[in-house]
Every structure is written in C-alpha cells, then in structure tokens.
Design an enzyme around this catalytic site. Structure first.
Site, mmCIF file in Angstrom:
data_model
loop_
_atom_site.group_PDB
_atom_site.id
_atom_site.type_symbol
_atom_site.label_atom_id
_atom_site.label_comp_id
_atom_site.label_asym_id
_atom_site.label_seq_id
_atom_site.Cartn_x
_atom_site.Cartn_y
_atom_site.Cartn_z
ATOM 1 N N TYR A 142 37.696 -20.831 26.735
ATOM 2 C CA TYR A 142 36.555 -21.001 27.632
ATOM 3 C C TYR A 142 36.782 -20.100 28.850
ATOM 4 C CZ TYR A 142 32.948 -23.395 30.346
ATOM 5 O OH TYR A 142 31.828 -23.681 31.082
ATOM 6 N N THR A 146 36.910 -20.149 31.996
ATOM 7 C CA THR A 146 37.744 -20.534 33.132
ATOM 8 C C THR A 146 39.222 -20.682 32.791
ATOM 9 O OG1 THR A 146 37.313 -22.881 32.734
ATOM 10 C CG2 THR A 146 35.847 -21.737 34.289
ATOM 11 N N LYS A 147 39.579 -20.588 31.518
ATOM 12 C CA LYS A 147 40.979 -20.765 31.131
ATOM 13 C C LYS A 147 41.820 -19.580 31.603
ATOM 14 C CE LYS A 147 39.816 -24.523 28.962
ATOM 15 N NZ LYS A 147 39.993 -25.825 29.618
ATOM 16 N N ASN A 148 43.140 -19.758 31.572
ATOM 17 C CA ASN A 148 44.031 -18.675 31.992
ATOM 18 C C ASN A 148 43.800 -17.421 31.166
ATOM 19 O OD1 ASN A 148 45.081 -21.066 33.205
ATOM 20 N ND2 ASN A 148 47.039 -20.040 33.503
#
Length: 367
Positions: A187, A189-191
């Site tokens: 997704y 916003t993940k790292n």
C-alpha cells in the site's frame, strides 16, 4: 492550518522519482504486458532475494496476502487462529474470511506487540490454534523467535504479518524469514509502497509457495481448471511491479532515515505526560512513530494547534468493532484496550526534515 507538518506525505516521497516513474509507466503502456508479465516475475525474484527467502508470490494487496497465506497453511472453517486485536482488523478479517475463529492474544504494555506471556497463558488454558498471525507492528519485529519456538513445539504454524516491517532485521534475518510463511503489503504508505495496491507472500517452503501461486489465480492447476477451493483473482499488475522494482533498492536508505527521525524523537521529547518509544535499532524500521499519553485527545488537540498533524493507530480493538457486536463480549485484553485509548502517531516519513522533527519535539514538550 495549511502549513501543518503532515504525518506522512506521499507527494514529497514520490516527487524525486517522478521522471523515472513516469518513464516506467510509459514503457509498461507500450509493452503490451499488463498482468503477470516479466516485471512481476522479476520483482518476485528480487523481493525474495531482498528478504532472503526462496520464494515470493505477488498478490493484489496485503489483506489478500494474509488470507491466501492462511489458506496455503490449510486454514479453513472450524479452525482457530491466534491473532492480536490492535491492528485495524487486517489479520482478524483474514481469519474470518477463511471461516476460522480468531483467538485474541493480548499485547505487551510498551510496544503493542503480541505478548509471549499472554500467548503462553492462552495455550495453557486450552486454546488450540492451528496457526498464529504474528504482527510486526509499527515497524518493530515482535518476539518472533520465542513465539515461533513456542508454537512449532506444539505443531502451530506461524504466519508473519510484515505489512509494516519491510527490511527489519534481527540476527541477520529479515522480517518474513522466522515463521512458515509471511505476508507483505505494498500500500502506498508502507515503507516499500506502490502507486496503488499490491502485496506479496514469501516463504522458504516450496509447497506453500506453490499453493499460494495457485490460489492467487482462481485455484487453477491448469488454465480454466479450478483445483483448489478458496482461490480468487489476486494478481499484482505489471505497472505496480515495475514501480516496486525501481523503489526496492531505495528501501534500506529510506528505513535508515526513518530510524534517525524515530531516535531524534526518542531523545528529544522530554515531557512526563508523554511516553516515548525507546531508541530503535535494525529490528525496527519506524513505519510509524507512536507515543502514548493518558491525555491523548488533549495532546492531539494541542499538536493540531501547534501545526503538527497526528493520527491514531489504532482507535478500536478488533473485538470491539461494531461488526462483531456481542460476539466477543467475554474477551478482555487489558493492554490492548489501554493502548487504544493512549496511542498517538507523530509525523515520521523519510522526507521529514530535521527542522520539522524538531518542531514536533518542541510542540510535544510544550504540552
């Protein structure tokens, strides 16, 4: 306030890569390969290598990765699966989608991770899970070695939820290598985030990987031959795979910057009304920086007025979600429930400047 410091900024994150990603998109459009093409195959190999795993199976999103991992483990109607209740229903939703029953395990008091003591108590009390989902929350590896040893000695299979822990490392092993199978989310916003949805399953078990590969495409054993129940259309597209291939080599650098911000907060916030997380090391990739306060709501109002955006990860425990009304009234998780009332997420993303981080620190200390 228009000039607020954001919790996260995807536009700032992607802007330095704009030209390269635009060129990648153009190349995919011209290629004629859009689903399960050469970039998907290459990304699966590259991400497996990055994790140190033998196999990677890409899927459409992180929630599918959780569910299909459970199905690959053989979880079905009537089974029990141990899971924490503080991660916005992702693991619980996957358990329920398989027709299984969640056994909720309480968390530690200081980090939101599954409590080994609570797990031991549940097992001694007669809980009989077929599998366990261990969530590496906020970017920090859980007590995964101890949990895996405890579970494997009882024949319980271990699924690592690595959606917030890409690249976290302990004793030379990356997140996803400690259990039987692991799920990741890409997704945005993940790292390691795509420019849309995406997910992956990694494992060193060839049979589990093969089952997951079949499940992501209708349960096919051959084209139009549905041999496995529980299959669906859950495929990573070529565009997202190509974007992820470009960003994967940047992940460790991004994680290093996240750690630096987290440690700046840990050392700089000195307010007895705010409990900060300890300084972080390689086993924490600072996906989120979470503080705790008995005056959480007042702190959030204060920070908003100071120009600092915040979030709550997560405000409602799984067993208290409205969709479960009455189903888990006998479940009591004191640490999990206390966290839901006290946790607050501060800005933490690679492009956050030191000046902005210091403004967050000053605002917290003025509370």
């Amino acid at each position: 306030m228009s000039n607020q410091i954001p919790v996260n900024s995807l536009s700032r994150h992607v802007e330095p890569l704009h030209a390269e990603l635009s060129a990648i998109a153009e190349s995919i459009i011209r290629s004629g390969y859009y689903v399960l093409g050469p970039n998907v195959k290459a990304f699966e190999q590259e991400f497996a290598s990055y994790c140190g795993a033998a196999h990677c199976v890409s899927v459409a999103n992180g929630t599918d990765a959780l569910e299909l991992s459970l199905r690959a483990l053989g979880i079905t109607t009537g089974d029990n699966v141990a899971v924490v209740a503080n991660a916005a229903m992702y693991g619980t939703a996957a358990v329920l989608a398989c027709g299984a029953t969640p056994i909720f395990i309480d968390t530690n008091t200081n980090d939101g991770l599954m409590s080994v003591t609570a797990l031991q108590a549940a097992l001694q009390a007669g809980a009989a899970p077929k599998a366990i989902i261990v969530t590496h929350l906020y970017g920090l590896l859980a007590d995964i070695e101890e949990i895996t040893s405890l579970c494997h000695s009882r024949g319980i299979m271990v699924l690592e939820d690595c959606a917030q822990a890409h690249g976290a490392t302990r004793n030379g092993k990356r997140a996803g290598l400690f259990g039987d199978i692991a799920s990741f989310s890409f997704y945005p916003t993940k790292n390691l985030g795509a420019l849309g949805d995406g997910g992956a399953i990694v494992s060193n078990n060839a049979q589990l990987a093969e089952t997951a590969t079949r499940l992501r495409q209708y349960g096919w054993s051959a084209k139009y031959t549905n041999s496995l129940r529980g299959g669906r259309n859950s495929r990573l597209d070529e565009l997202q795979a190509a974007m992820l291939r470009h960003m994967l080599p940047l992940l460790d650098g991004w994680n290093t910057r996240r750690r630096a911000i987290a440690n700046r907060y840990a050392l700089g916030i000195r307010n007895p009304r705010i409990t900060v997380s300890a300084e972080v090391g390689e086993d924490h990739v600072a996906h989120l920086y979470v503080v705790r306060s008995d005056e959480r709501d007042a702190l959030r109002v204060h920070l908003q007025a100071e120009g600092v955006q915040t979030e709550i990860h997560y405000p409602i425990c799984d067993h208290h979600q409205p969709c479960h009304f009455g189903a888990f009234d006998n479940v009591h998780l004191p640490n999990t429930e206390a966290d839901a009332l006290s946790v607050l997420t501060l800005p933490c993303f690679p492009e956050l400047t030191d000046t902005e981080a210091d403004q967050v620190i000053a605002a917290c200390n003025r509370f």
